[in-house]
Structure formats: structure tokens, C-alpha cells
Design a protein around this motif. Structure first.
Motif, PDB file in Angstrom:
ATOM      1  N   UNK A   1       0.971  -1.290  -0.006  1.00  0.00           N
ATOM      2  CA  UNK A   1      -0.021  -0.015   0.066  1.00  0.00           C
ATOM      3  C   UNK A   1       0.866   1.224   0.191  1.00  0.00           C
ATOM      4  N   UNK A   2       0.383   2.426  -0.607  1.00  0.00           N
ATOM      5  CA  UNK A   2       1.173   3.724  -0.764  1.00  0.00           C
ATOM      6  C   UNK A   2       1.056   4.268   0.490  1.00  0.00           C
ATOM      7  N   UNK A  12      -6.208   4.476 -13.448  1.00  0.00           N
ATOM      8  CA  UNK A  12      -6.856   3.498 -12.210  1.00  0.00           C
ATOM      9  C   UNK A  12      -8.257   3.515 -12.076  1.00  0.00           C
ATOM     10  N   UNK A  13      -8.863   4.410 -12.521  1.00  0.00           N
ATOM     11  CA  UNK A  13     -10.503   4.469 -12.271  1.00  0.00           C
ATOM     12  C   UNK A  13     -11.027   3.323 -13.484  1.00  0.00           C
ATOM     13  N   UNK A  26     -13.438  -5.063  -2.793  1.00  0.00           N
ATOM     14  CA  UNK A  26     -12.587  -3.530  -2.501  1.00  0.00           C
ATOM     15  C   UNK A  26     -11.416  -3.681  -2.099  1.00  0.00           C
ATOM     16  N   UNK A  27     -11.217  -4.786  -1.337  1.00  0.00           N
ATOM     17  CA  UNK A  27      -9.720  -4.827  -0.540  1.00  0.00           C
ATOM     18  C   UNK A  27      -8.962  -5.387  -1.733  1.00  0.00           C
ATOM     19  N   UNK A  28      -9.471  -6.288  -2.489  1.00  0.00           N
ATOM     20  CA  UNK A  28      -8.472  -6.873  -3.405  1.00  0.00           C
ATOM     21  C   UNK A  28      -8.363  -5.849  -4.711  1.00  0.00           C
ATOM     22  N   UNK A  34      -2.489  -0.910  -5.338  1.00  0.00           N
ATOM     23  CA  UNK A  34      -1.516  -0.494  -4.429  1.00  0.00           C
ATOM     24  C   UNK A  34      -1.791   0.752  -3.797  1.00  0.00           C
ATOM     25  N   UNK A  35      -3.356   0.760  -3.256  1.00  0.00           N
ATOM     26  CA  UNK A  35      -3.869   1.975  -2.853  1.00  0.00           C
ATOM     27  C   UNK A  35      -4.379   1.522  -1.404  1.00  0.00           C
TER      28      UNK A  35
END
Length: 106
Positions: A1-2, A12-13, A26-28, A34-35
Motif C-alpha cells: 500500500x502506498x 486507475x479508475x 474492494x480490498x482486492x 496499491x492503494x
């Protein structure tokens, strides 16, 4: 994670849109991009369509458009330039305006 916060890009969207359609959580999605997971959660809360034909869907292009509008409407920092200082000084000395009156006159 950044650890440093950065705005999501249009790319990214589009990735979010595709991953949602593919059934990712959402977690995956956060791990793939990488956020932080809360970034994805906020993005979806802000940008899932609430009505119309696409109600309940996340659309990357619409999300980017809404982001651009929010940024344009955000209050901007104004530099206190010499011309402003002279104008304000004049109002205070010559017109006897109070600082409150000057700040509300724009």
C-alpha cells in the motif's frame, strides 16, 4: 500500500471499473492498485451512479468528470499582491473602512 496520498488517475479508475465488473472485492481492488482500501471505498461512495439507467454502477469516465468539477470548484489560494495591499491601505486610510467591511466587499 502506498503511504503518500495521490489522486487516482483516469487509468486507475478504468481499472476499478473493470475489477468491479470482474467481481473483485474492494480490498482486492485496493491491493491491485496499491492503494489503501479506504481510498477505493471513498471512490465508490462518491461515484457510484444513484439514478438513471446506470444506477448502482461505477463508471470511470463519469468519476473522472466529477473529480475534475470538484477540483475546479474548490476554493483557490490567492496571493496577497502589492496592488491588493495598496487598495486595502487606501480603503482603510482614505475611506475609513474597517477590515471586516473590506473583506466582505469582494
Amino acid at each position: 500500500m502506498s503511504k503518500n496520498y495521490k489522486q487516482l488517475s483516469l487509468e486507475q479508475r478504468y481499472q476499478i471499473e473493470c475489477l468491479i465488473k470482474a467481481g473483485f472485492s474492494q480490498k482486492k481492488i485496493a491491493e491491485q492498485l496499491n492503494v489503501h482500501a479506504s481510498t477505493i471505498s471513498r471512490e465508490l461512495k462518491r461515484n457510484i451512479t444513484k439514478r438513471g439507467k446506470t444506477a448502482g454502477e461505477y463508471m470511470a469516465l463519469n468519476a473522472q468528470r466529477k473529480t475534475n468539477i470538484r477540483h475546479l470548484e474548490k476554493p483557490k489560494y490567492e496571493v496577497f499582491i502589492s496592488k491588493m495591499k495598496l487598495t486595502i491601505s487606501s480603503y482603510i486610510k482614505n475611506e475609513r473602512w474597517s477590515p471586516e467591511l473590506i473583506s466582505n466587499s469582494s
